[in-house]
Structures are given as C-alpha cells and as structure tokens.
Scaffold this motif. Structure first.
Motif, PDB file in Angstrom:
ATOM      1  N   THR A   1       9.943  10.819   1.017  1.00 52.97           N
ATOM      2  CA  THR A   1       8.592  11.102   1.509  1.00 52.97           C
ATOM      3  C   THR A   1       7.618  10.075   0.937  1.00 52.97           C
ATOM      4  N   THR A   2       6.469   9.997   1.572  1.00 55.91           N
ATOM      5  CA  THR A   2       5.452   9.057   1.100  1.00 55.91           C
ATOM      6  C   THR A   2       4.967   9.466  -0.293  1.00 55.91           C
ATOM      7  N   SER A   3       4.895   8.506  -1.170  1.00 56.33           N
ATOM      8  CA  SER A   3       4.462   8.790  -2.533  1.00 56.33           C
ATOM      9  C   SER A   3       2.984   9.198  -2.540  1.00 56.33           C
ATOM     10  N   PRO A   4       2.641  10.172  -3.363  1.00 54.13           N
ATOM     11  CA  PRO A   4       1.211  10.524  -3.470  1.00 54.13           C
ATOM     12  C   PRO A   4       0.418   9.540  -4.326  1.00 54.13           C
ATOM     13  N   GLU A   5       1.106   8.606  -4.958  1.00 57.12           N
ATOM     14  CA  GLU A   5       0.427   7.625  -5.821  1.00 57.12           C
ATOM     15  C   GLU A   5      -0.502   6.740  -4.983  1.00 57.12           C
ATOM     16  N   PRO A   6      -1.646   6.365  -5.541  1.00 59.98           N
ATOM     17  CA  PRO A   6      -2.595   5.549  -4.759  1.00 59.98           C
ATOM     18  C   PRO A   6      -2.254   4.060  -4.781  1.00 59.98           C
ATOM     19  N   LEU A   7      -2.896   3.321  -3.875  1.00 64.29           N
ATOM     20  CA  LEU A   7      -2.827   1.853  -3.935  1.00 64.29           C
ATOM     21  C   LEU A   7      -3.773   1.440  -5.066  1.00 64.29           C
ATOM     22  N   LEU A   8      -3.252   0.721  -6.024  1.00 64.40           N
ATOM     23  CA  LEU A   8      -4.021   0.475  -7.258  1.00 64.40           C
ATOM     24  C   LEU A   8      -5.091  -0.599  -7.082  1.00 64.40           C
ATOM     25  N   THR A   9      -6.204  -0.375  -7.776  1.00 66.59           N
ATOM     26  CA  THR A   9      -7.293  -1.356  -7.758  1.00 66.59           C
ATOM     27  C   THR A   9      -7.556  -1.921  -9.155  1.00 66.59           C
ATOM     28  N   SER A  10      -6.820  -1.397 -10.132  1.00 63.35           N
ATOM     29  CA  SER A  10      -6.941  -1.953 -11.489  1.00 63.35           C
ATOM     30  C   SER A  10      -5.560  -1.962 -12.134  1.00 63.35           C
TER      31      SER A  10
ATOM     32  N   LYS B   1       3.552   0.515  -0.945  1.00 64.32           N
ATOM     33  CA  LYS B   1       3.721   1.961  -0.782  1.00 64.32           C
ATOM     34  C   LYS B   1       4.401   2.237   0.553  1.00 64.32           C
ATOM     35  N   GLY B   2       5.571   2.842   0.504  1.00 62.98           N
ATOM     36  CA  GLY B   2       6.308   3.157   1.722  1.00 62.98           C
ATOM     37  C   GLY B   2       5.680   4.337   2.447  1.00 62.98           C
ATOM     38  N   ASN B   3       5.373   4.138   3.727  1.00 65.82           N
ATOM     39  CA  ASN B   3       4.781   5.210   4.525  1.00 65.82           C
ATOM     40  C   ASN B   3       5.916   5.875   5.324  1.00 65.82           C
ATOM     41  N   ALA B   4       6.492   6.922   4.729  1.00 65.39           N
ATOM     42  CA  ALA B   4       7.694   7.548   5.305  1.00 65.39           C
ATOM     43  C   ALA B   4       7.410   8.206   6.666  1.00 65.39           C
ATOM     44  N   GLU B   5       6.233   8.797   6.810  1.00 65.45           N
ATOM     45  CA  GLU B   5       5.888   9.479   8.070  1.00 65.45           C
ATOM     46  C   GLU B   5       5.801   8.467   9.220  1.00 65.45           C
ATOM     47  N   GLU B   6       5.147   7.331   8.935  1.00 64.44           N
ATOM     48  CA  GLU B   6       5.011   6.289   9.958  1.00 64.44           C
ATOM     49  C   GLU B   6       6.381   5.699  10.299  1.00 64.44           C
TER      50      GLU B   6
END
Lengths: 44, 343
Positions: free
Chosen positions: A30-39, B72-77
């Motif tokens: 599943t898609t990770s809940p972690e964000p795309l980092l800015t720092s 970040k892998g977008n599994a749903e997409e």
C-alpha cells in the motif's frame, strides 16, 4: 515404466509448485503514509 | 524396498532438476519486481557550493546546500493503471527539495515516474510529469533493471526532460560490493526554471529580467548489478542564468557544486541493497544451482540403487513381474551368490 511415472510425478510437482508461487506473486503493498520530505532528516 | 527407494529418489531428482530452470527463467522474471508501495529517501549535500542570491542577483559561496529526495510509490495509482493497461507498473511520486545552508527552500521539483515493475522500462500511461509539465520518458530513472548488463543505458534527465545515454565505465568495489559505475554528461543546455523558487521568484519574473536558465552536469552512479539499485550517486552540477540575446554579458552562476550522498544515507542504502540482493540471488543463482546439483546427485543415487538391485535379481534367478510378484524358485536351485548383496 515405473521410472517414467516417477519422473512424470516429479516434473508435474515442480511445474505445479512454480506455477502456484508465481500465480500468488509477491504482496502488492500500500502507499506509504510517510510524506514527501522538504527537510533533511537527522538520520535515515 | 530398494527399488521403491530408487523410484522415489528419481522422482525427487526430476522435481529438483526441473525446478532449477523453472525458477531462473519462469519464476524470477515474474516474481522479481519493484514493490508498488516502496518509500525511499536520500539526502545529498554539496559543500562550499555557489548559489545565486535572488535578492541581489549575485552568486555567493555557501557552506552547504542540501538536496532531499523522496521516492514514494503510489500503490493505488499503480493498481488503476494495471487495470487499464494490463501491465504491472510502479508509480513513483517524487520530490527533489533543495535547501540552502539556513534550511530555506531554494527549489522544489515534483515528478511522477511510471515504469514497468519487472523491467523498469518507462510506461506511458498518462500523468507522467516533471514539475507539472507532462513528459514522455524513453530512459530509466533512479533505478536500473534487475541483473544490470555491462552496457550503456538511456537515462532520463529531469532538468532537460530528455533521455540520453549513461555510459558503463567499469566495475568498481564499493563498501565491499562489486558495483557497476555509470557516468552521464549533460552538456550546457537551456532548461526551464523550477516553478517554485525562493523569495516568491517565479519563472516569469526571471524571464522579465531578460534571463534564462542553462545547466550542465556530470552524474555518476554506482549500481549494484544484481538488484539494479544505486548504492551511491554524485553529481558535478552547474547552473547559470544567462542574458537572453546578450551572449557578451557575463552569466550569473545560479548553482555550482559537487553533490554527494550523505555518508549515513550511503550506509543505509548499502545495507538495504545487500539484503535485497540476497533475495534476487536466491532466485537467480542459489536455488537454481542448488536444486540442479542436488537433483543430479539424487539421480545418480537412484541409478546406483537401481544398478545394485538388477544384478542381484539376475544372479538369484528371480524375475520380477510387473505387480511385484516373483517367480517361485525350483527346489535345490538356490544360488550361492544370493547372500551378501551385489558383487
């Protein structure tokens, strides 16, 4: 004849195992809940 | 009893011998794939870099510039595209965030990269972009295919938004791993400005000043040949703001630096790749060779047992019929060699 039957059973078992494992395949995930980092994080 | 054992051994031997090529050439290409939901970060730094000060439009030297890269892998997409195209894909939403020495944003470039989960070749399923601009890749990016070959590949350059060859330059040793070293040089090229820049500067503002962005880079990758994952990356990167239509005017250096992966990220990447390569080697080498060898040994043992069984029957005068029944011996005709097994 028995040797042929034994070899056929071995071959069929190998095919069945590989086909089953590839049909199941690895988990999708599943898609990770972690964000795309800015720092930069302090550590990995 | 011995005959039954040799038949069982023969069956197991054929099972193992058949398993070897099936694992390598049928199972491996279907099982080895980039997970759809993978999440990875990398931090790269350029020490003593040159950076433009947008307030004064002058270059200045700063102690450190940091690039934070998230994949970040977008599994749903990925599931959605698989339903539409029937292809097993990975959708990476990435962000390359560049920060100055004070941590303030210098630029941020988001990307969407859609590629085949098994071959890592780009898939054109719509939605691919760099900084919001649609792109059509024909080269790999971020990761090489599994079982990397010693040859040049086409690699997508995010800044120029085109693909160009990345050259194989030999095998190197890196932190105990034998890796393939690749290098790509992008010559000075006019490239779009990032949509997000500091101090509210926009691409339009820069254009109104009569400036355009040019860029060149030499990128280096150390690639694990088994997994195709980079264990280290560096870039000698230069950007200039050049005066449109005035080649005689001195350009402003927007960025110049040697960008290297931070040491702790190199360590964690090497550890991750080392664990992943074991899984790939298991399917491509250890299990196929192991089962082929064991299958051969068991086949030899089965033949040996069979060979031991046959002469004894011949010397004892027994004849085995299908169904396991033996002929009754004539009285007084017991063979002298019947005891003690085969000669």
């Amino acid at each position: 004849m028995r040797a042929l039957a034994a070899a056929a059973v071995g071959l069929a078992a190998a095919l069945a195992l590989v086909l089953t494992v590839t049909a199941i395949g690895p988990p999708e995930g599943t898609t990770s809940p972690e964000p795309l980092l800015t720092s930069a994080p302090a550590h990995p | 009893m011995r005959r039954r054992a040799s038949l069982i051994l023969l069956g197991v031997a054929v099972f193992l011998a058949a398993l070897a090529p099936l694992l390598r050439w049928y199972a491996f290409p279907r099982l080895a794939k980039v997970p759809a939901g993978s999440y990875q970060t990398a931090v790269l730094e350029a020490k003593d870099a040159t950076l433009v000060d947008y307030a004064r439009m002058e270059p200045r030297t700063v102690p450190k510039v940091t690039l934070v890269q998230t994949l970040k892998g977008n599994a749903e997409e990925a599931r959605k595209i698989r339903r539409e195209t029937g292809r097993d894909v990975v959708v990476w939403d990435t962000l390359t965030h560049m920060n100055g020495p004070d941590g303030a944003m210098i630029s941020r470039i988001p990307e969407r990269y859609v590629f085949d989960a098994h071959s890592q070749q780009p898939v054109h399923a719509g939605g691919e972009h760099v900084d919001g601009t649609p792109v059509r890749r024909d080269g790999i990016e971020y990761k090489w295919p599994f079982l990397v070959e010693k040859r040049d590949y086409r690699y997508f350059d995010m800044q120029t938004r085109t693909s160009a060859p990345i050259h194989y330059r030999g095998t190197r040793s890196f932190r105990g791993l034998d890796v393939y070293y690749f290098e790509q040089t992008i010559p000075w090229t006019s490239v779009p400005l990032p949509k997000r820049m500091p101090l509210g500067v926009t691409p339009e503002t820069v254009r109104q000043l009569g400036l355009e962005r040019w860029y060149t880079t030499r990128r280096m990758f150390w690639i694990d040949p088994v997994t195709g994952a980079p264990v280290n990356g560096e870039e000698v990167h230069r950007e200039e703001l050049r005066w449109t239509g005035h080649p005689e005017k001195k350009p402003i250096t927007a960025f110049a630096g040697h960008v290297k992966m931070r040491a702790d990220y190199v360590d964690s990447t090497v550890a991750l790749v080392t664990s992943q390569r074991r899984l790939v080697l298991l399917l491509t080498s250890w299990l196929p060779w192991g089962s082929a060898g064991l299958g051969g040994a068991l086949a030899a043992l089965a033949l040996f047992l069979e060979a031991r069984t046959r002469p004894r029957r011949a010397f004892t005068g027994q004849k085995t019929h299908y169904g396991g029944k033996t002929e009754r011996q004539a009285p007084g005709k017991r063979a002298a060699w019947s005891r003690g097994g085969s000669p």
